[in-house]
Design a protein around this motif. Structure first.
Motif, short mmCIF file in Angstrom:
data_model
loop_
_atom_site.label_atom_id
_atom_site.label_comp_id
_atom_site.label_asym_id
_atom_site.label_seq_id
_atom_site.Cartn_x
_atom_site.Cartn_y
_atom_site.Cartn_z
N ARG A 117 0.83 -1.14 0.21
CA ARG A 117 -0.02 0.19 0.27
C ARG A 117 0.91 1.30 0.19
NH1 ARG A 117 -2.70 -3.08 3.95
NH2 ARG A 117 -1.96 -1.72 5.57
N GLU A 118 2.09 1.35 0.77
CA GLU A 118 2.76 2.47 0.85
C GLU A 118 3.57 2.71 -0.19
OE1 GLU A 118 4.64 5.77 1.98
OE2 GLU A 118 3.18 4.60 3.00
N ARG A 119 3.94 1.59 -1.21
CA ARG A 119 4.70 1.78 -2.53
C ARG A 119 3.57 2.27 -3.42
NH1 ARG A 119 6.58 -3.44 -1.23
NH2 ARG A 119 5.18 -4.51 -2.73
N PHE A 120 2.31 1.99 -3.56
CA PHE A 120 1.31 2.45 -4.25
C PHE A 120 1.07 3.96 -3.94
CE2 PHE A 120 -3.13 3.26 -5.57
CZ PHE A 120 -2.77 3.11 -7.18
N LEU A 121 1.18 4.29 -2.81
CA LEU A 121 0.94 5.62 -2.20
C LEU A 121 2.04 6.68 -2.93
CD1 LEU A 121 -0.23 5.41 1.44
CD2 LEU A 121 -1.55 6.59 -0.44
N GLN A 122 3.18 6.05 -2.66
CA GLN A 122 4.29 6.82 -3.19
C GLN A 122 4.25 6.96 -4.74
OE1 GLN A 122 6.50 8.39 -1.48
NE2 GLN A 122 5.34 8.02 0.20
N ARG A 123 3.88 6.00 -5.41
CA ARG A 123 3.63 5.93 -6.82
C ARG A 123 2.42 7.07 -7.36
NH1 ARG A 123 0.36 1.74 -10.90
NH2 ARG A 123 0.62 3.02 -12.64
N VAL A 124 1.58 6.94 -6.51
CA VAL A 124 0.26 8.06 -6.66
C VAL A 124 1.07 9.66 -6.56
CG1 VAL A 124 -1.82 8.94 -5.98
CG2 VAL A 124 -1.57 6.53 -6.22
N LYS A 125 1.83 9.55 -5.46
CA LYS A 125 2.38 11.01 -4.91
C LYS A 125 3.21 11.40 -6.30
CE LYS A 125 5.66 12.92 -1.92
NZ LYS A 125 6.46 12.76 -0.83
N ARG A 126 4.12 10.41 -6.77
CA ARG A 126 5.14 10.93 -8.13
C ARG A 126 4.09 11.31 -9.20
NH1 ARG A 126 7.67 6.15 -5.89
NH2 ARG A 126 6.98 4.91 -7.65
N GLU A 127 3.17 10.62 -9.43
CA GLU A 127 2.42 10.65 -10.57
C GLU A 127 1.69 12.01 -10.36
OE1 GLU A 127 1.89 9.32 -13.53
OE2 GLU A 127 2.90 7.47 -13.15
N MET A 128 1.20 12.76 -9.35
CA MET A 128 0.64 13.76 -9.12
C MET A 128 1.25 14.91 -9.14
SD MET A 128 -2.79 13.07 -9.34
CE MET A 128 -2.56 11.83 -10.49
N GLU A 129 2.55 14.82 -8.62
CA GLU A 129 3.76 15.92 -8.52
C GLU A 129 3.97 16.34 -9.91
OE1 GLU A 129 5.62 15.44 -4.22
OE2 GLU A 129 6.54 14.40 -5.91
N ARG A 130 3.94 15.10 -10.91
CA ARG A 130 4.26 15.23 -12.50
C ARG A 130 3.04 15.61 -13.37
NH1 ARG A 130 7.57 10.30 -11.95
NH2 ARG A 130 5.80 9.22 -12.98
N PHE A 131 1.86 15.59 -12.70
CA PHE A 131 0.70 15.83 -13.31
C PHE A 131 0.63 17.36 -13.95
CE2 PHE A 131 -4.07 16.47 -13.69
CZ PHE A 131 -4.27 15.31 -14.23
#
Length: 193
Positions: A179-193
């Motif tokens: 779950r934490e890996r997925f949260l970090q992936r989402v964070k990275r994607e949204m920071e690049r959005f």
């Protein structure tokens, strides 16, 4: 960029709520103007009434019951959906939002009996979601939420706009590290959005 975030989960302590917070925080840090629409917190009524259905194609009368939400959608330059997948579909409140707000004259217009995309203001689209089942079972069922986002929603927005679909499958067995890996992936994607 003005980003409308549509969040659909009733529990503030859920993993979906953690994803929602991550999305809003990352978009804000990246300098976006975020319109955070928490459908449960706003007590959005997902029920399409008989009167609304009778006037579904009557513009602008069809917009009157949901005008505030229509204005938020039309003011956005990007859309991010954050929701779980329940019973291979959207939570009812999100499905009701789509039914009541993505109206003729709003998300599409009718020309000679054909639906023509109308959300040219939306230049980016993303969905952040979780599935209780694994990827294979989801594929076997046809993955309706992914198809709706990647096909139906994609054709309503500005042509050739980027669309991202971020999904954590098998949520029922996902441990904290996953779950934490997925949260970090989402964070990275949204920071690049």
């Amino acid at each position: 960029m003005r980003v409308l975030v549509l969040f659909a989960h009733p529990l503030s302590d859920s993993f979906s709520a953690a994803l929602h917070r991550t999305v809003v925080e990352a978009l804000t840090r990246a300098g976006h103007e975020v319109d955070d629409c928490d459908l449960y917190a706003e007590k959005f009524d997902p029920v399409l009434s008989a009167e609304e259905r009778a006037h579904y194609h009557d513009e602008p009368e069809n917009r009157a019951p949901v005008e505030g939400y229509v204005q938020r959608l039309l003011a956005a330059e990007a859309l991010v959906f954050v929701h779980p997948v329940w019973n291979y579909g959207f939570p009812a409140i999100l499905k009701g939002f789509i039914d009541r707000v993505f109206l003729p004259g709003v998300s599409f217009r009718m020309e000679n009996g054909k639906a023509v995309p109308n959300l040219q203001n939306i230049r980016k689209l993303a969905a952040v979601t979780t599935y209780g089942g694994d990827r294979w079972r989801t594929l076997l069922m046809g993955d309706p939420p992914r198809r709706i986002m990647m096909r139906s929603m994609r054709v309503r927005i500005k042509p050739f706009s980027p669309v991202r679909y971020l999904a954590l499958h098998d949520m029922n067995r996902a441990d904290e590290a996953r779950r934490e890996r997925f949260l970090q992936r989402v964070k990275r994607e949204m920071e690049r959005f």
